[in-house]
Design a protein around this motif. Structure first.
Motif, PDB file in Angstrom:
ATOM      1  N   GLN A  81       0.875  -1.172   0.000  1.00  0.00           N
ATOM      2  CA  GLN A  81       0.000   0.000   0.000  1.00  0.00           C
ATOM      3  C   GLN A  81       0.909   1.217   0.000  1.00  0.00           C
ATOM      4  O   GLN A  81       1.590   1.500   0.984  1.00  0.00           O
ATOM      5  CB  GLN A  81      -0.923   0.004   1.220  1.00  0.00           C
ATOM      6  CG  GLN A  81      -1.884   1.195   1.282  1.00  0.00           C
ATOM      7  CD  GLN A  81      -1.325   2.356   2.085  1.00  0.00           C
ATOM      8  OE1 GLN A  81      -0.666   2.152   3.094  1.00  0.00           O
ATOM      9  NE2 GLN A  81      -1.594   3.575   1.651  1.00  0.00           N
ATOM     10  N   THR A  85      -1.412   6.225  -2.809  1.00  0.00           N
ATOM     11  CA  THR A  85      -2.314   5.362  -3.559  1.00  0.00           C
ATOM     12  C   THR A  85      -3.595   6.105  -3.941  1.00  0.00           C
ATOM     13  O   THR A  85      -4.207   6.766  -3.105  1.00  0.00           O
ATOM     14  CB  THR A  85      -2.676   4.121  -2.724  1.00  0.00           C
ATOM     15  OG1 THR A  85      -1.471   3.436  -2.377  1.00  0.00           O
ATOM     16  CG2 THR A  85      -3.575   3.189  -3.516  1.00  0.00           C
ATOM     17  N   GLN A 136      -9.184   3.578   3.253  1.00  0.00           N
ATOM     18  CA  GLN A 136      -8.076   2.859   3.856  1.00  0.00           C
ATOM     19  C   GLN A 136      -8.387   1.375   3.981  1.00  0.00           C
ATOM     20  O   GLN A 136      -7.501   0.538   3.769  1.00  0.00           O
ATOM     21  CB  GLN A 136      -7.720   3.457   5.220  1.00  0.00           C
ATOM     22  CG  GLN A 136      -7.245   4.914   5.175  1.00  0.00           C
ATOM     23  CD  GLN A 136      -6.033   5.099   4.291  1.00  0.00           C
ATOM     24  OE1 GLN A 136      -6.078   4.849   3.089  1.00  0.00           O
ATOM     25  NE2 GLN A 136      -4.938   5.529   4.863  1.00  0.00           N
ATOM     26  N   PHE A 139      -7.830  -0.044   0.593  1.00  0.00           N
ATOM     27  CA  PHE A 139      -6.413  -0.169   0.263  1.00  0.00           C
ATOM     28  C   PHE A 139      -5.798  -1.388   0.961  1.00  0.00           C
ATOM     29  O   PHE A 139      -4.956  -2.082   0.391  1.00  0.00           O
ATOM     30  CB  PHE A 139      -5.654   1.093   0.678  1.00  0.00           C
ATOM     31  CG  PHE A 139      -5.997   2.314  -0.149  1.00  0.00           C
ATOM     32  CD1 PHE A 139      -6.352   2.189  -1.477  1.00  0.00           C
ATOM     33  CD2 PHE A 139      -5.954   3.575   0.414  1.00  0.00           C
ATOM     34  CE1 PHE A 139      -6.664   3.310  -2.238  1.00  0.00           C
ATOM     35  CE2 PHE A 139      -6.263   4.700  -0.327  1.00  0.00           C
ATOM     36  CZ  PHE A 139      -6.619   4.570  -1.660  1.00  0.00           C
ATOM     37  N   ALA A 143      -4.156  -4.656  -0.812  1.00  0.00           N
ATOM     38  CA  ALA A 143      -2.813  -5.134  -0.489  1.00  0.00           C
ATOM     39  C   ALA A 143      -2.825  -6.610  -0.106  1.00  0.00           C
ATOM     40  O   ALA A 143      -1.806  -7.295  -0.215  1.00  0.00           O
ATOM     41  CB  ALA A 143      -2.216  -4.291   0.636  1.00  0.00           C
ATOM     42  N   LEU A 153       2.882  -1.174   4.422  1.00  0.00           N
ATOM     43  CA  LEU A 153       1.870  -0.121   4.577  1.00  0.00           C
ATOM     44  C   LEU A 153       2.591   1.206   4.813  1.00  0.00           C
ATOM     45  O   LEU A 153       3.248   1.393   5.831  1.00  0.00           O
ATOM     46  CB  LEU A 153       0.938  -0.436   5.758  1.00  0.00           C
ATOM     47  CG  LEU A 153       0.238  -1.799   5.720  1.00  0.00           C
ATOM     48  CD1 LEU A 153      -0.569  -2.010   6.993  1.00  0.00           C
ATOM     49  CD2 LEU A 153      -0.657  -1.925   4.486  1.00  0.00           C
ATOM     50  N   LEU A 156      -0.294   4.868   6.251  1.00  0.00           N
ATOM     51  CA  LEU A 156      -1.663   4.396   6.049  1.00  0.00           C
ATOM     52  C   LEU A 156      -2.710   5.314   6.659  1.00  0.00           C
ATOM     53  O   LEU A 156      -3.814   5.444   6.138  1.00  0.00           O
ATOM     54  CB  LEU A 156      -1.800   2.988   6.636  1.00  0.00           C
ATOM     55  CG  LEU A 156      -3.121   2.257   6.403  1.00  0.00           C
ATOM     56  CD1 LEU A 156      -3.320   2.013   4.909  1.00  0.00           C
ATOM     57  CD2 LEU A 156      -3.154   0.943   7.157  1.00  0.00           C
TER      58      LEU A 156
END
Length: 300
Positions: A81, A85, A136, A139, A143, A153, A156
């Motif tokens: 991640q 992103t 989040q 994401f 991942a 991460l 994050l």
């Protein structure tokens, strides 16, 4: 068992040495934190480990493989991640998961990820309509869709409100509970203290310390304070106790400043002298204090 081994990692951009002999390892099943001020080299180090950037020197092994030479194989076993992103605003949640699943030979069932990460009711929602916390969670699901053994991460929880940040912490703990090793790049000291088994602090292209969060805090010799109000008895002679730097008093309110484990010595002395106190508070040293002491600047 170490799943990541980095030895003498070096990377230069023109005349700037970004990584200068960085070495660390990440054990299987742990949450490993990477911290550092802007420009410290932490993102470059992580990108080298992920196989996104080629180092100038040193060696890297992830799950026993070279992330450059064996990138295709490692992509099947790692999840990433990235810090920035983004997805097209009109892409639906299920479409994103279905797309990412198609990249892997043996992906997870993305329908199960929808349920696991609380996105079932957002299945048909478009990315542009999701809240920060929902993005989040998506994401994280993306991942994990390749069923990785290691997940990276990067920042994050940046931009999330406190409630969403803590909800995301719970998700990260949930990832580790499934047996996945987590490498977490973070800008938040409380986040690292809460989540990480060990952490490395980068500064000027080097690792200045690597330990548990509590171990890093214990390394510094910073002053901190013990405060209390006298109720009964005469104030014990604490000024000469080991670690005590100074004692200030305003009526019955007392502040003792010291280093190391001075608070335990003061408490024991008060007990021996039968001094009763109330509102006792010890302002503990924090990872933020350690960061400033080790790098010479606040974390931002």
């Amino acid at each position: 068992m170490a799943v990541i081994e980095v030895r003498d990692l070096r990377k230069r951009y023109a005349d700037l040495m970004v990584l200068d002999g960085v070495s660390f390892s990440v054990e299987e099943g742990e949450i490993f934190g990477i911290l550092g001020p802007n420009g410290a080299g932490k993102t470059t180090a992580v990108e080298c480990v992920e196989g996104l950037r080629r180092p100038d020197g040193g060696s890297i092994r992830v799950l026993g493989l070279d992330p450059i030479e064996n990138r295709g194989t490692l992509c099947e076993q790692t999840g990433v991640q990235l810090q920035d992103t983004q997805l097209p605003d009109n892409l639906k949640v299920w479409e994103a998961l279905d797309l990412y699943a198609s990249f892997y030979a043996k992906p997870c069932d993305w329908r199960e990820l929808l349920q696991q990460w609380g996105l079932e009711d957002k299945r048909d929602a478009r990315f542009g309509k999701l809240s920060g916390g929902q993005r989040q969670r998506l994401f994280i699901a993306l991942a994990l869709v390749g069923d990785p053994r290691v997940v990276f991460l990067d920042e994050l929880t940046t931009g999330l409100d406190p409630q969403a940040r803590r909800a995301t912490w719970a998700l990260i703990k949930q990832i580790r509970a499934t047996g996945v090793t987590v490498v977490l790049v973070s800008h938040y000291m409380d986040e690292v203290e809460e989540l990480c088994d060990r952490a490395a602090i980068f500064d000027q292209g080097r690792i200045v310390t690597l330990d548990t969060p509590s171990g890093i805090v214990a390394e510094i010799d910073a002053e901190y304070e013990m405060r209390f109000t006298l109720i009964a008895g005469d104030l014990a002679d604490v000024a000469g106790l080991p670690g005590v730097v100074r004692v200030t008093r305003n009526g019955d309110y007392v502040v003792v400043t010291g280093r190391g484990d001075f608070a335990a010595a003061v408490t024991a002395q008060l007990a021996r002298d039968h001094v009763l106190v109330s509102d006792l508070r010890i302002d503990r040293r924090t990872l933020d204090d350690a960061f400033i002491a080790l790098t010479g600047q606040p974390f931002d």
